[in-house]
Design an enzyme around this catalytic site. Structure first.
Site, PDB file in Angstrom:
ATOM      1  N   ARG A   1     -72.183   2.535 -55.231  1.00  0.00           N
ATOM      2  CA  ARG A   1     -71.440   3.515 -55.916  1.00  0.00           C
ATOM      3  C   ARG A   1     -69.935   3.379 -56.076  1.00  0.00           C
ATOM      4  O   ARG A   1     -69.214   3.436 -56.971  1.00  0.00           O
ATOM      5  CB  ARG A   1     -71.872   4.779 -55.677  1.00  0.00           C
ATOM      6  N   THR A   2     -69.376   3.054 -54.964  1.00  0.00           N
ATOM      7  CA  THR A   2     -67.777   2.901 -55.054  1.00  0.00           C
ATOM      8  C   THR A   2     -67.415   1.693 -55.761  1.00  0.00           C
ATOM      9  O   THR A   2     -66.557   1.558 -56.217  1.00  0.00           O
ATOM     10  CB  THR A   2     -67.520   2.945 -53.439  1.00  0.00           C
TER      11      THR A   2
ATOM     12  N   LYS B   1     -64.499 -20.865 -42.829  1.00  0.00           N
ATOM     13  CA  LYS B   1     -63.836 -22.242 -42.340  1.00  0.00           C
ATOM     14  C   LYS B   1     -62.773 -21.873 -41.233  1.00  0.00           C
ATOM     15  O   LYS B   1     -62.133 -22.772 -40.678  1.00  0.00           O
ATOM     16  CB  LYS B   1     -63.013 -22.951 -43.480  1.00  0.00           C
TER      17      LYS B   1
ATOM     18  N   ARG C   1     -62.838  -2.659 -49.379  1.00  0.00           N
ATOM     19  CA  ARG C   1     -63.771  -1.889 -48.659  1.00  0.00           C
ATOM     20  C   ARG C   1     -64.063  -2.816 -47.229  1.00  0.00           C
ATOM     21  O   ARG C   1     -64.426  -3.980 -47.411  1.00  0.00           O
ATOM     22  CB  ARG C   1     -65.158  -1.619 -49.205  1.00  0.00           C
TER      23      ARG C   1
ATOM     24  N   HIS D   1     -61.716   7.085 -46.392  1.00  0.00           N
ATOM     25  CA  HIS D   1     -62.092   6.908 -47.442  1.00  0.00           C
ATOM     26  C   HIS D   1     -61.337   7.715 -48.483  1.00  0.00           C
ATOM     27  O   HIS D   1     -61.882   8.856 -49.036  1.00  0.00           O
ATOM     28  CB  HIS D   1     -63.708   7.062 -47.677  1.00  0.00           C
TER      29      HIS D   1
HETATM   30  C1  NCD Z   1     -69.797   6.916 -48.279  1.00  0.00           C
HETATM   31  C2  NCD Z   1     -69.063   5.813 -47.654  1.00  0.00           C
HETATM   32  O1  NCD Z   1     -68.875   4.730 -47.874  1.00  0.00           O
HETATM   33  O2  NCD Z   1     -68.283   6.288 -46.438  1.00  0.00           O
HETATM   34  N1  NCD Z   1     -70.269   6.320 -49.336  1.00  0.00           N
HETATM   35  C3  NCD Z   1     -69.614   6.503 -50.682  1.00  0.00           C
HETATM   36  O3  NCD Z   1     -68.610   5.600 -50.761  1.00  0.00           O
HETATM   37  N2  NCD Z   1     -69.913   7.438 -51.461  1.00  0.00           N
HETATM   38  C4  NCD Z   1     -70.682   7.596 -47.535  1.00  0.00           C
HETATM   39  C5  NCD Z   1     -71.732   7.067 -46.831  1.00  0.00           C
HETATM   40  O4  NCD Z   1     -71.899   5.908 -46.655  1.00  0.00           O
HETATM   41  O5  NCD Z   1     -72.610   7.898 -46.133  1.00  0.00           O
END
Ligand code: NCD
Length: 331
Positions: free
Chosen positions: A63-64, A92, A113, A146
């Site tokens: 989703r993100t 490498k 991420r 986050h």
């Molecule tokens: C969250 C995360 O990645 O921290 N997910 C997200 O980005 N919507 C929450 C989770 O993974 O539980």
């Protein structure tokens, strides 16, 4: 990284002050309104069509990742992605810092991420010292932050409470694996920018928020309570923020605690205790802590939360590239 009404890197939720949060929410509202028509979309897509973004997502995400991808598309930004470090020169022996520095040669924005806490800040500082610095957005780092999830959560709370005096003065409960959930940390910190909030952290001791988050809340003078009694808390609150068990960290940490899902989940029985105008949120993905039987209840707003994320991320990127006035003055 303090913002004072402006933003360049987006690293953690502490860096956002209230005027900036308000501006972002206003901009997100305007973007979603403009995006309603073809002419509006053509305009939005023209604002940043000269920019390219790298989505460096080496920790699982659907989703993100797609939320940022869509946000970039709305603004006309072209995207590329690296999702598996096995396909990069890291195999490498290249350092992650060098890998990301390479991205800055091709792209104007890096959205990342990563499983390491604080990695985004290391990268932002490293890039600031080069002759081609580019903005970096933290799309989730380790167990600590986050920030864009917190922004979309605030945007969701704001929209939900717009006819009830806004977010100030509301009671918000966080439930589940609060120890390892980075969305909880980021949102709890962002909520300290609002007045008269009471935060409830509902979890057994081994899943409670960390000492450093408690110290942060104490310092901010926030009213909060740690409890393991969800049933007592449900009728008191205006919003419940459910979270899943973050079991993927068990292997890394050598921990293997279990959360008693009978006590920390919401189904029809618990819903009956909730105020008629309260809301239930979840960053998703869910496991079994939210029963599907409550999805159709108007208080379950986690699907709206997902869509709000796309608009607030578009607003954030537009603001990073100083498109705020152009978008706000569009008629
Ligand atoms: C969250 C995360 O990645 O921290 N997910 C997200 O980005 N919507 C929450 C989770 O993974 O539980």
């Amino acid at each position: 990284m303090a913002t004072r009404g402006k933003i360049y890197h987006c690293i953690n939720s502490q860096q956002f002050d209230r005027p900036l949060i308000e501006k972002l929410c206003r901009l997100a509202d305007q973007i979603r309104k403009i995006a309603d028509t073809k002419e509006g979309m053509d305009f939005l897509e023209s604002t940043l069509h000269h920019k390219r973004a790298m989505l460096y997502f080496v920790q699982p995400s659907t989703r993100t990742f797609l939320s940022f991808y869509s946000a970039c598309q709305i603004l006309g930004i072209k995207c590329a992605e690296v999702r598996d470090p096995k396909t990069s020169s890291e195999v490498k022996g290249e350092s992650e810092e060098d890998t990301v520095r390479i991205f800055s040669s091709y792209f104007d924005l890096i959205i990342m991420r990563h499983f390491k806490a604080n990695f985004t800040v290391t990268i932002a500082e490293m890039l600031d010292g080069t002759d081609r610095p580019v903005p970096v957005i933290n799309a989730g780092s380790g167990k600590d932050q986050h920030p864009t999830q917190a922004l979309l959560d605030i945007y969701t709370l704001k929209r939900s409470f717009k006819d009830r005096g806004g977010i100030d003065g509301k009671r918000i409960a966080f439930v589940g694996d609060l120890w390892r959930g980075r969305t909880v940390r980021s949102l709890a910190q962002l909520l300290t920018k609002y007045q008269g909030i009471k935060q409830y952290f509902v979890a057994p001791t081994e899943f409670q928020i960390s000492a450093d988050l408690q110290a942060y809340l104490n310092e901010a003078g926030v009213s909060y309570e740690l409890t393991d009694d969800l049933k007592r808390i449900i009728p008191l609150v205006d919003a419940i923020y459910m979270t899943r068990l973050q079991s993927e960290w068990d292997e890394v940490d050598g921990t293997c605690c279990q959360l008693d899902l009978d006590k920390y989940s919401i189904g029809r029985r618990q819903l009956a205790l909730l105020k008629p105008d309260a809301i239930i949120m979840h960053p998703l993905p869910r496991k079994t802590e939210l029963a599907r039987e409550i999805d159709a209840d108007p208080r379950a707003i986690y699907w709206k939360q997902v869509r709000n994320g796309m608009w607030i991320r578009a607003a954030l990127i537009a603001m990073i590239f100083q498109q705020e006035s152009a978008i706000l003055s569009y008629t």
